[in-house]
Design an enzyme around this catalytic site. Structure first.
Site, short mmCIF file in Angstrom:
data_model
loop_
_atom_site.label_atom_id
_atom_site.label_comp_id
_atom_site.label_asym_id
_atom_site.label_seq_id
_atom_site.Cartn_x
_atom_site.Cartn_y
_atom_site.Cartn_z
N GLY A 155 42.53 47.28 19.99
CA GLY A 155 43.31 46.68 21.57
C GLY A 155 41.62 47.15 22.56
N LEU A 156 42.00 46.51 23.76
CA LEU A 156 40.99 46.98 24.75
C LEU A 156 41.00 48.20 24.92
CD1 LEU A 156 41.73 42.70 26.63
CD2 LEU A 156 40.20 43.81 25.11
N SER A 157 39.65 48.30 25.88
CA SER A 157 39.83 49.89 26.13
C SER A 157 41.14 49.87 27.92
CB SER A 157 38.52 49.90 27.27
OG SER A 157 37.95 50.72 28.03
N GLY A 158 41.43 51.11 26.89
CA GLY A 158 42.30 51.71 28.13
C GLY A 158 43.41 50.84 28.27
N ALA A 159 43.52 49.85 26.82
CA ALA A 159 44.79 49.35 26.59
C ALA A 159 46.28 50.47 26.15
CB ALA A 159 45.03 48.34 25.03
N GLY A 160 45.65 51.96 25.45
CA GLY A 160 46.56 52.56 25.10
C GLY A 160 46.52 53.82 24.26
N LYS A 161 44.98 52.70 23.32
CA LYS A 161 44.97 53.49 21.68
C LYS A 161 44.59 55.46 21.69
CE LYS A 161 41.17 51.24 22.02
NZ LYS A 161 41.03 50.75 22.70
N SER A 210 37.74 48.13 17.63
CA SER A 210 37.70 46.82 16.93
C SER A 210 38.34 45.94 17.15
CB SER A 210 38.35 47.39 15.67
OG SER A 210 39.76 48.18 15.36
P1 ADP Z 1 41.89 53.11 25.14
O1 ADP Z 1 42.47 54.66 23.91
O2 ADP Z 1 43.04 52.15 24.34
O3 ADP Z 1 41.07 53.41 26.10
P2 ADP Z 1 43.83 55.06 27.34
O4 ADP Z 1 44.17 55.83 26.36
O5 ADP Z 1 43.16 55.80 26.83
O6 ADP Z 1 43.12 53.55 26.39
O7 ADP Z 1 44.39 54.50 28.75
C1 ADP Z 1 45.86 53.86 27.92
C2 ADP Z 1 46.54 54.10 30.16
O8 ADP Z 1 47.47 53.17 30.00
C3 ADP Z 1 46.45 55.79 29.87
O9 ADP Z 1 46.82 55.93 31.56
C4 ADP Z 1 48.32 55.95 29.76
O10 ADP Z 1 48.91 56.32 29.72
C5 ADP Z 1 49.04 54.24 30.25
N1 ADP Z 1 49.85 53.43 29.43
C6 ADP Z 1 51.25 53.15 29.94
N2 ADP Z 1 52.27 53.26 28.82
C7 ADP Z 1 51.79 52.93 27.86
C8 ADP Z 1 52.09 52.57 26.70
N3 ADP Z 1 53.12 52.34 26.11
N4 ADP Z 1 51.22 53.12 25.44
C9 ADP Z 1 50.04 54.06 26.18
N5 ADP Z 1 49.38 54.03 26.99
C10 ADP Z 1 50.32 53.66 28.10
#
Ligand code: ADP
Length: 192
Positions: free
Chosen positions: A15-21, A89
């Site tokens: 998933g995209l950057s900031g999506a929640g991984k 990815s």
């Molecule tokens: P990634 O690792 O994909 O770049 P991050 O985990 O660093 O993304 O950031 C995801 C952001 O979205 C966090 O601020 C998190 O609190 C927020 N968020 C909101 N809802 C969800 C969810 N259901 N699952 C994961 N993150 C979430």
């Protein structure tokens, strides 16, 4: 002593950057450990500062990065570890290549599509990069100025713009339970 859950697997977030991984990895890893699973995390940012230091963001370098993560995941998963990969990815073909290699060694590859629309990501802007990318100031930014190919048939899709973290994490844990890869919560037998 066997509890019947020693089969390794790879939980592959895309998933995209900031999506929640990273957030979901942090939510799930302790839960897996609490259920007796040996866990290793391959976080995209961490891999880039260690295993893939020096690689950039061209298609070629991105592919090498993901193949390296896939290789390590494969070695761990075939030895009974529950691996969590949390890297963007972006390319389907490379994810499928990793899947084939991991499955070839008898471990499961569980693909999780961490989905969030761009406008919500731009609002979150966890790392301050979306505004720059959307303003055209950042080349090669996945989802804005670089390709992202969503999975065609992911095992789980989480919609992080409308699910709380706990709900997304629970969906993923349920899928691992359904596949018999982890015991249900509280079901870890002591044999007593
Ligand atoms: P990634 O690792 O994909 O770049 P991050 O985990 O660093 O993304 O950031 C995801 C952001 O979205 C966090 O601020 C998190 O609190 C927020 N968020 C909101 N809802 C969800 C969810 N259901 N699952 C994961 N993150 C979430």
């Amino acid at each position: 002593m066997s509890n019947g859950y020693e089969k390794g697997f790879t939980l592959w977030f895309t998933g995209l950057s900031g999506a929640g991984k990273t957030t979901l990895t942090a939510a799930i890893a302790p839960e897996l450990k609490a259920r007796g699973v040996k866990v290793e995390i391959l976080d995209g940012d961490e891999v880039r500062t260690n295993l893939s230091k020096g690689l950039g963001f061209s298609k070629e370098d991105r592919d090498i990065n993901i193949r390296r993560i896939g290789y390590v995941a494969r070695l761990l998963a075939r030895n009974g570890v529950g691996v969590i990969s949390a890297a963007i990815s972006p390319y389907r073909e490379i994810r499928d290549e990793v899947r084939t290699a991991i499955e070839h060694d008898g471990a499961e590859f569980v693909e999780v599509f961490v989905h969030c629309p761009i406008d919500v990501l731009a609002e979150r802007d966890v790392k301050g990069l979306y505004k720059k990318a959307l303003a055209g100031e950042l080349q090669g930014f996945t989802g804005v100025s670089d390709p992202y190919e969503p999975p065609v048939n992911p095992a789980v899709t989480v919609e992080t713009d409308r699910e709380p973290v706990a709900e997304s994490a629970a969906k993923i844990l349920r899928e691992l339970e359904r596949r018999g890869l982890i015991p249900a919560a509280g079901a870890r037998g002591s044999g007593a």
